[in-house]
Design a protein around this motif. Structure first.
Motif, PDB file in Angstrom:
ATOM      1  N   THR A   5      -5.528 -23.713 -46.298  1.00  0.00           N
ATOM      2  CA  THR A   5      -4.846 -23.248 -47.653  1.00  0.00           C
ATOM      3  C   THR A   5      -4.888 -24.656 -48.650  1.00  0.00           C
ATOM      4  OG1 THR A   5      -3.542 -21.823 -46.464  1.00  0.00           O
ATOM      5  CG2 THR A   5      -2.723 -22.379 -48.652  1.00  0.00           C
ATOM      6  N   GLU A   6      -4.663 -25.802 -48.255  1.00  0.00           N
ATOM      7  CA  GLU A   6      -4.718 -26.950 -48.966  1.00  0.00           C
ATOM      8  C   GLU A   6      -6.051 -27.202 -49.397  1.00  0.00           C
ATOM      9  OE1 GLU A   6      -2.828 -29.880 -46.661  1.00  0.00           O
ATOM     10  OE2 GLU A   6      -0.684 -29.137 -46.824  1.00  0.00           O
ATOM     11  N   THR A   7      -6.988 -27.146 -48.729  1.00  0.00           N
ATOM     12  CA  THR A   7      -8.302 -27.493 -49.083  1.00  0.00           C
ATOM     13  C   THR A   7      -8.919 -26.408 -50.107  1.00  0.00           C
ATOM     14  OG1 THR A   7      -8.862 -28.465 -47.022  1.00  0.00           O
ATOM     15  CG2 THR A   7     -10.798 -27.841 -48.064  1.00  0.00           C
ATOM     16  N   CYS A  57     -16.080 -31.127 -49.788  1.00  0.00           N
ATOM     17  CA  CYS A  57     -14.536 -31.045 -49.524  1.00  0.00           C
ATOM     18  C   CYS A  57     -14.302 -30.564 -48.087  1.00  0.00           C
ATOM     19  CB  CYS A  57     -13.877 -29.971 -50.434  1.00  0.00           C
ATOM     20  SG  CYS A  57     -13.879 -30.672 -52.056  1.00  0.00           S
ATOM     21  N   LEU A  58     -15.070 -29.577 -47.458  1.00  0.00           N
ATOM     22  CA  LEU A  58     -14.797 -28.965 -46.294  1.00  0.00           C
ATOM     23  C   LEU A  58     -15.195 -30.354 -45.235  1.00  0.00           C
ATOM     24  CD1 LEU A  58     -16.120 -25.460 -46.546  1.00  0.00           C
ATOM     25  CD2 LEU A  58     -13.914 -26.316 -46.463  1.00  0.00           C
ATOM     26  N   LEU A  59     -16.296 -31.194 -45.472  1.00  0.00           N
ATOM     27  CA  LEU A  59     -16.765 -32.072 -44.621  1.00  0.00           C
ATOM     28  C   LEU A  59     -15.487 -33.315 -44.544  1.00  0.00           C
ATOM     29  CD1 LEU A  59     -20.586 -32.125 -45.261  1.00  0.00           C
ATOM     30  CD2 LEU A  59     -19.267 -31.464 -43.107  1.00  0.00           C
ATOM     31  N   ILE A  63     -12.860 -29.650 -41.675  1.00  0.00           N
ATOM     32  CA  ILE A  63     -12.920 -28.318 -41.451  1.00  0.00           C
ATOM     33  C   ILE A  63     -14.129 -27.727 -41.315  1.00  0.00           C
ATOM     34  CG2 ILE A  63     -12.537 -25.924 -42.521  1.00  0.00           C
ATOM     35  CD1 ILE A  63     -10.408 -27.490 -44.343  1.00  0.00           C
ATOM     36  N   PRO A  64     -14.498 -27.484 -39.844  1.00  0.00           N
ATOM     37  CA  PRO A  64     -15.718 -26.755 -39.596  1.00  0.00           C
ATOM     38  C   PRO A  64     -16.044 -25.439 -40.152  1.00  0.00           C
ATOM     39  CG  PRO A  64     -14.124 -26.821 -37.723  1.00  0.00           C
ATOM     40  CD  PRO A  64     -13.634 -27.329 -38.792  1.00  0.00           C
ATOM     41  N   PHE A  65     -17.168 -25.187 -40.643  1.00  0.00           N
ATOM     42  CA  PHE A  65     -17.622 -23.925 -41.517  1.00  0.00           C
ATOM     43  C   PHE A  65     -18.754 -23.466 -41.137  1.00  0.00           C
ATOM     44  CE2 PHE A  65     -19.097 -27.619 -43.711  1.00  0.00           C
ATOM     45  CZ  PHE A  65     -20.400 -27.156 -44.242  1.00  0.00           C
ATOM     46  N   LYS A 107     -26.927 -34.181 -42.682  1.00  0.00           N
ATOM     47  CA  LYS A 107     -27.014 -33.102 -41.499  1.00  0.00           C
ATOM     48  C   LYS A 107     -26.231 -33.698 -40.385  1.00  0.00           C
ATOM     49  CE  LYS A 107     -30.351 -30.423 -39.063  1.00  0.00           C
ATOM     50  NZ  LYS A 107     -31.771 -30.184 -38.892  1.00  0.00           N
ATOM     51  N   ILE A 108     -25.555 -32.806 -39.632  1.00  0.00           N
ATOM     52  CA  ILE A 108     -24.722 -33.452 -38.461  1.00  0.00           C
ATOM     53  C   ILE A 108     -25.168 -32.771 -37.395  1.00  0.00           C
ATOM     54  CG2 ILE A 108     -22.668 -34.595 -38.415  1.00  0.00           C
ATOM     55  CD1 ILE A 108     -21.300 -32.611 -39.851  1.00  0.00           C
TER      56      ILE A 108
END
Length: 108
Positions: A5-7, A57-59, A63-65, A107-108
């Motif tokens: 939610t914050e992200t 932002c997710l990285l 946060i996995p996506f 890339k991870i």
């Protein structure tokens, strides 16, 4: 869920983001096979800048996506996923390894 939610608020509130953010979005309506449970966080970027900003932002927030393209030949589990980034509204965007890294995506 609080971190999602914050992200999401951080992404939505940024001038670098154009698109839609939804919570508990049913993924079956985004796949050609009509499979899949809800995405706790579903983000649809409208342009390349928004996509890059969202992924960063997710990285950064660990946060996995799942990056969802057009949804063809995609089977998503009934339990759903935590975060999904859809590129469905984008056309003609492609990233090479070097391009992505120059924009801060690795890339991870």
């Amino acid at each position: 869920m609080k971190k999602l939610t914050e992200t999401a608020a951080l992404i939505k509130g940024s001038p670098s983001f154009k698109g839609n953010i939804k919570f508990n979005e049913n993924l079956s309506s985004h796949t050609s096979m009509h499979t899949g449970g809800p995405a706790s966080l579903f983000i649809e970027a409208e342009n390349e800048e928004s996509l890059v900003f969202t992924v960063k932002c997710l990285l950064e927030n660990k946060i996995p996506f799942f990056l969802l393209g057009g949804g063809s030949n995609t089977v998503i589990r009934d339990e759903g996923l935590d975060a999904v980034v859809s590129t469905r509204k984008l056309t003609g965007v492609s990233f090479s390894k070097d391009e992505g890294e120059s924009k801060g995506i690795k890339k991870i």
